[in-house]
Design an enzyme around this catalytic site. Structure first.
Site, mmCIF file in Angstrom:
data_model
loop_
_atom_site.group_PDB
_atom_site.id
_atom_site.type_symbol
_atom_site.label_atom_id
_atom_site.label_comp_id
_atom_site.label_asym_id
_atom_site.label_seq_id
_atom_site.Cartn_x
_atom_site.Cartn_y
_atom_site.Cartn_z
ATOM 1 N N LYS A 1 0.840 -1.202 0.000
ATOM 2 C CA LYS A 1 0.000 0.000 0.000
ATOM 3 C C LYS A 1 0.875 1.252 0.000
ATOM 4 C CE LYS A 1 -3.100 1.959 3.293
ATOM 5 N NZ LYS A 1 -4.029 1.680 4.393
ATOM 6 N N GLU B 1 10.998 -4.767 3.454
ATOM 7 C CA GLU B 1 11.031 -6.164 3.024
ATOM 8 C C GLU B 1 10.547 -6.307 1.585
ATOM 9 O OE1 GLU B 1 9.818 -5.014 5.827
ATOM 10 O OE2 GLU B 1 10.115 -6.377 7.515
ATOM 11 N N GLY C 1 -4.313 -2.376 5.919
ATOM 12 C CA GLY C 1 -3.629 -3.545 5.360
ATOM 13 C C GLY C 1 -4.266 -4.860 5.781
ATOM 14 N N ARG C 2 -4.534 -4.999 7.092
ATOM 15 C CA ARG C 2 -5.060 -6.272 7.602
ATOM 16 C C ARG C 2 -6.521 -6.494 7.227
ATOM 17 N NH1 ARG C 2 -3.728 -2.483 11.093
ATOM 18 N NH2 ARG C 2 -5.177 -1.670 12.643
ATOM 19 N N GLU D 1 -3.327 -6.514 15.909
ATOM 20 C CA GLU D 1 -2.888 -5.207 15.411
ATOM 21 C C GLU D 1 -4.016 -4.182 15.525
ATOM 22 O OE1 GLU D 1 0.422 -3.951 12.231
ATOM 23 O OE2 GLU D 1 -1.288 -4.958 11.343
ATOM 24 N N HIS E 1 -2.942 -33.040 19.604
ATOM 25 C CA HIS E 1 -1.777 -33.875 19.923
ATOM 26 C C HIS E 1 -0.590 -33.006 20.306
ATOM 27 C CE1 HIS E 1 -3.776 -37.485 18.296
ATOM 28 N NE2 HIS E 1 -4.413 -36.572 17.563
ATOM 29 N N LYS F 1 10.317 -0.271 13.475
ATOM 30 C CA LYS F 1 10.737 0.008 12.095
ATOM 31 C C LYS F 1 11.812 1.087 12.065
ATOM 32 C CE LYS F 1 6.591 -0.970 9.332
ATOM 33 N NZ LYS F 1 5.589 -0.389 8.456
HETATM 34 C C1 G6Q Z 1 -1.669 -3.965 8.429
HETATM 35 C C2 G6Q Z 1 -0.407 -3.343 8.734
HETATM 36 C C3 G6Q Z 1 0.820 -3.981 8.138
HETATM 37 C C4 G6Q Z 1 1.019 -3.702 6.651
HETATM 38 C C5 G6Q Z 1 2.428 -4.147 6.241
HETATM 39 C C6 G6Q Z 1 2.703 -3.938 4.773
HETATM 40 O O1 G6Q Z 1 -2.737 -3.522 8.738
HETATM 41 O O2 G6Q Z 1 -0.466 -2.006 8.449
HETATM 42 O O3 G6Q Z 1 0.845 -5.371 8.346
HETATM 43 O O4 G6Q Z 1 0.055 -4.362 5.896
HETATM 44 O O5 G6Q Z 1 3.382 -3.455 7.007
HETATM 45 O O6 G6Q Z 1 2.528 -2.593 4.425
HETATM 46 P P1 G6Q Z 1 2.533 -2.145 2.929
HETATM 47 O O7 G6Q Z 1 1.346 -2.754 2.249
HETATM 48 O O8 G6Q Z 1 2.488 -0.649 2.942
HETATM 49 O O9 G6Q Z 1 3.811 -2.672 2.311
#
Ligand code: G6Q
Length: 533
Positions: free
Chosen positions: A214, A220, A271-272, A358, A389, A504
């Site tokens: 986003k 990463e 994002g989530r 989160e 188990h 971060k």
């Molecule tokens: C979700 C968080 C987080 C995010 C990642 C990736 O709600 O904000 O998990 O989705 O850090 O972010 P980008 O999509 O910006 O790479």
């Protein structure tokens, strides 16, 4: 979407905080003496029959929770006192609810539900309609793209957190619906071995890479995209013919010259909460087919509608939220375990872990004040029966009480089963789900304390007929709306994630040391590097 900035919602709770609601006080009283599920005559067939809520393609059975009619009434009263119905309508209607009053914070609408509001009369808000219109443009683009790319066999998702967990959980849950010859792969960790393993086994000429971010700046993902591109370049392939992006408009990844196709997400989708948007859509439509992706959206949309129901007895996400809140805030259980009795849901607990922790792992309320009660629980889980188990020993006989949310389906997905010793595997799976729920609730007396089960370990069962794209959409929305309802009741903002920022920032400082920065710029980081060497 400018108008959204102006539509600041007023905080609707009638009382200042969760602890002030009359229903909270009543529930605190009730929690002093919750129903004893071990008592003969408590967990009856009649209780199993009547302690249930039915919603779109899923039902919740909760006879094995430590509640009675009075508890449920008080929980429904709590929902009303916290104005959760208004909050849910405001959220789905596109009002600015992602906001903390009085301090600097995000200031946005929360409109992931608009990403799937295509199938009936969209809800009335101008903002939600505009979000749905934008989403529909992306959906049409995706449909055309999927039709135009018959020659690819594999798709690699590069993304992390919300840009990975939800899509992967859905893809794995619906592999049965995969189109012949189509496969998906995932690279999330900034671990070069992850990429080496995935690309080592692929025919790159027939491979697409969808880079999802986003922000377009996540360390990463930016690193893994470069790494992924290097594999294609080494193979003499033009990345422009293989790479797709899903990103925010104007982000560094919003660059048509580098991608075969780009899709958009917006600030109003966390994002989530993004798996049903293009974040999940590109990979799912490619591997499962566009129609199956639409079915997923239909299921989610129906559950979103159910979450708007003002009759608490019919509102599935609200019941899930309230039962879990009862265990957490009133019976004092710090964690919740999610056990899908379905191997296809193997990554679902990991997705819910992020979604819930989160969103509701917050210590500040909507007025910027420190809360003085427990907010989000610790979420964990693994598929059953495997988990039986493994860690079920602690759940049955340990000192911590761990409320369990079990998920099961009447039918298997593939319909391929064998009768062994008089029963099918699917029957064995479901028998275990039922038996565990009863065993946890009723326990077992024994003269030998080592063999005694204290019981009164709460659980509920989320049951569907079969795990289909529609059911999976409903299950996703069920949990998204559960988390939102809990946030409304606690009076916290479930839609930001400031808690991940500090790590971060410090990671960048340490990385700068590796990159040659002077140790004086971050002596503590330098000390750790010395120790590692
Ligand atoms: C979700 C968080 C987080 C995010 C990642 C990736 O709600 O904000 O998990 O989705 O850090 O972010 P980008 O999509 O910006 O790479």
């Amino acid at each position: 979407m400018k108008e959204e900035e102006e539509m600041i919602s007023e905080a609707p709770p009638k009382a200042a905080t969760f602890l002030d609601y009359p229903a909270t006080k009543k529930l605190q009283e009730l929690a002093k003496n919750p129903i004893d599920l071990t008592k003969v005559g408590t967990l009856t067939p009649q209780r199993v029959k009547s302690f249930r809520v039915d919603g779109p393609s899923l039902s919740i059975l909760y006879a094995t929770e430590r509640v009675n009619g009075e508890t449920i009434d008080a929980l429904y009263q709590l929902a009303a006192e916290a104005n959760v119905y208004d909050w849910m309508a405001k959220m789905q209607g596109g009002e600015v609810i992602n906001k903390i009053n009085g301090v600097e914070s995000e200031n946005r609408s929360v409109l992931h539900t608009a990403m799937r509001d295509f199938f009936e009369q969209p809800n009335s808000s101008v903002l939600a309609k505009e979000a749905t219109r934008l989403a529909k443009l992306e959906l049409d683009k995706l449909e055309n793209f999927v039709k135009a790319t018959p020659n690819f066999t594999d798709i690699v998702l590069v993304g992390i957190g919300g840009s990975d967990l939800g899509p992967e959980a859905i893809y794995l849950s619906l592999e049965k619906y995969q189109k012949p010859g189509r496969r998906a792969h995932f690279i999330s960790n900034v671990d070069p071995d992850n990429a080496a393993k995935v690309f080592g086994g692929l025919d790159l000429k027939k491979t697409l890479v969808v880079v999802i971010s986003k922000s377009g700046t996540t360390l990463e993902t930016v690193t893994n995209e470069q790494l992924a591109r290097s594999y294609f370049e080494k193979a003499g392939l033009d990345c422009k013919n293989h790479f797709l992006s899903v990103t925010g408009q104007g982000s560094p990844m919003d660059d048509k010259s580098r991608y075969l196709e780009s899709f958009y997400i917006w600030d109003f989708i966390g994002g989530r909460y993004s798996a049903t948007s293009m974040v999940g859509g590109v990979l799912l439509a490619f591997t499962l087919g566009f129609d199956n992706y639409l079915e997923l959206l239909r299921g989610a949309q129906q559950m979103d509608k159910n979450a708007l129901t003002k009759d608490p007895k019919k509102n599935l996400p609200l019941n899930l939220a309230l039962l879990s809140l009862w265990n957490h805030n009133f019976l004092g259980c710090p964690t919740t375990v999610i056990i899908p009795y379905s191997q296809a849901l193997s990554r679902f607990p990991a997705h819910i872990q992020q979604l819930d922790m989160e969103s509701n792992g917050k210590h500040i309320d909507r007025q910027g004040k420190r809360v003085s009660f427990q907010t989000g629980p610790i979420i964990w889980g693994e598929p059953g029966t495997n988990a039986q188990h493994s860690f079920f020993q602690l759940i049955h006989q340990g000192t911590a009480i761990v409320p369990m949310e079990m998920i099961g389906f009447m039918n298997s997905q593939y319909g391929e089963d064998l009768n062994v010793q008089g029963t099918t595997s699917q029957q064995k799976l479901l028998s275990n789900l039922i038996a565990q729920a009863i065993a946890l609730a009723t326990g077992q007396k024994s003269d030998n304390p080592n063999k005694g089960f204290e019981g009164n370990r709460p659980s509920l069962q989320i049951i569907g007929k079969e795990l289909t794209p529609y059911t999976m959409g409903a299950l996703f929305s069920l949990y998204e709306n559960k988390v939102a309802f809990q946030g409304f009741i606690w009076g916290i903002n479930s839609f930001d994630q400031e808690g991940v920022q500090l790590g971060k920032v410090l990671a960048t400082k340490v990385l700068n040391l590796f990159g040659g920065a002077k140790r004086e710029e971050y002596p503590l980081g330098a000390a750790y590097i010395d120790e590692l060497n």
